[in-house]
Design a protein around this motif. Structure first.
Motif, PDB file in Angstrom:
ATOM      1  N   HIS A 122     -11.110  -6.557   8.775  1.00  0.00           N
ATOM      2  CA  HIS A 122     -10.444  -7.602   9.566  1.00  0.00           C
ATOM      3  C   HIS A 122     -10.401  -7.194  11.043  1.00  0.00           C
ATOM      4  CE1 HIS A 122      -7.628 -10.788  10.630  1.00  0.00           C
ATOM      5  NE2 HIS A 122      -6.906  -9.865  11.238  1.00  0.00           N
ATOM      6  N   GLU A 144      -3.418   0.346  12.772  1.00  0.00           N
ATOM      7  CA  GLU A 144      -4.847   0.051  12.588  1.00  0.00           C
ATOM      8  C   GLU A 144      -5.639   1.335  12.353  1.00  0.00           C
ATOM      9  OE1 GLU A 144      -5.616  -3.980  15.204  1.00  0.00           O
ATOM     10  OE2 GLU A 144      -5.093  -2.145  16.276  1.00  0.00           O
ATOM     11  N   GLN A 160      -8.305  -4.333   5.595  1.00  0.00           N
ATOM     12  CA  GLN A 160      -7.715  -4.274   6.941  1.00  0.00           C
ATOM     13  C   GLN A 160      -8.722  -3.768   7.984  1.00  0.00           C
ATOM     14  OE1 GLN A 160      -4.806  -5.502   8.137  1.00  0.00           O
ATOM     15  NE2 GLN A 160      -5.639  -4.914  10.139  1.00  0.00           N
ATOM     16  N   ALA A 211      -5.147   2.651   8.868  1.00  0.00           N
ATOM     17  CA  ALA A 211      -5.929   1.914   7.860  1.00  0.00           C
ATOM     18  C   ALA A 211      -7.363   2.442   7.818  1.00  0.00           C
ATOM     19  CB  ALA A 211      -5.915   0.415   8.167  1.00  0.00           C
TER      20      ALA A 211
END
Length: 198
Positions: A126, A53, A123, A56
């Motif tokens: 999200h 994460e 991403q 990203a």
């Protein structure tokens, strides 16, 4: 498995876990990150994000910084000053401040994503939406449901609220992107840690 504890310690341990309180309920410590009076507020899972994460977010930030080199931009004000620190707020105020910070970040990044041909923000958006949905359980639904923002919190909220009308889209993007890792690794971690964030 046998623990070498003094008899007094064993007794206290048993009393703490087994003895009911006067109301008949067994006292159970609230989970880390759960705030008093906030039902379903479970933020402890966000004390640290996964390396994937964070990677990203780093890719998105790097791409943004590259695009800055091609722009002629000049932003005088700092939307997120370095002196701003959630630890300066009371524990109940912190999720309110983070929610406002996250809402502005989402609005700005969604506008950026809509005008960008690549999907580098998919991403991160999200992940931020997921965090925001969990965080909303920690914030009173309406101002009358809990204590009213005042002092430092009121000043921060007012500043974030006014930003879209006072700042250009380019300056909003810059402020949000340069604040992104502080939001994820410091502010979010502080709210997730509850009253252990000191």
């Amino acid at each position: 498995m046998k623990l070498d504890l003094a008899p007094g310690c064993t007794l206290v341990l048993v009393l703490m876990t087994v003895a009911p309180s006067r109301t008949g309920a067994v006292p159970v410590p609230s989970p880390l990150g759960a705030l008093p009076g906030a039902r379903g507020c479970h933020m402890a899972q966000f004390k640290s994000l996964s390396p994937q994460e964070l990677q990203a977010f780093k890719r998105a930030k790097d791409a943004f910084e590259e695009s800055l080199l091609q722009k002629d931009w000049n932003c005088s004000s700092r939307l997120f000053p370095r002196t701003r620190d959630l630890r300066q707020l009371q524990v109940w105020e912190r999720p309110v401040a983070l929610e406002a910070e996250l809402a502005l970040t989402l609005n700005v990044l969604e506008a950026t994503a809509n005008s960008s041909p690549d999907h580098i923000l998919d991403q991160p958006l999200h992940t931020l939406h997921h965090i925001h949905s969990k965080l909303q359980a920690c914030v009173p639904a309406q101002p009358t449901a809990g204590p009213r923002p005042r002092g430092r919190l009121h000043h921060w909220l007012h500043r974030l609220q006014e930003a879209p009308t006072k700042e250009s889209q380019d300056c909003l993007e810059a402020s949000v992107m340069f604040n992104l890792f502080r939001l994820l690794t410091r502010d979010l971690k502080c709210v997730a840690s509850g009253d252990q964030c000191v």
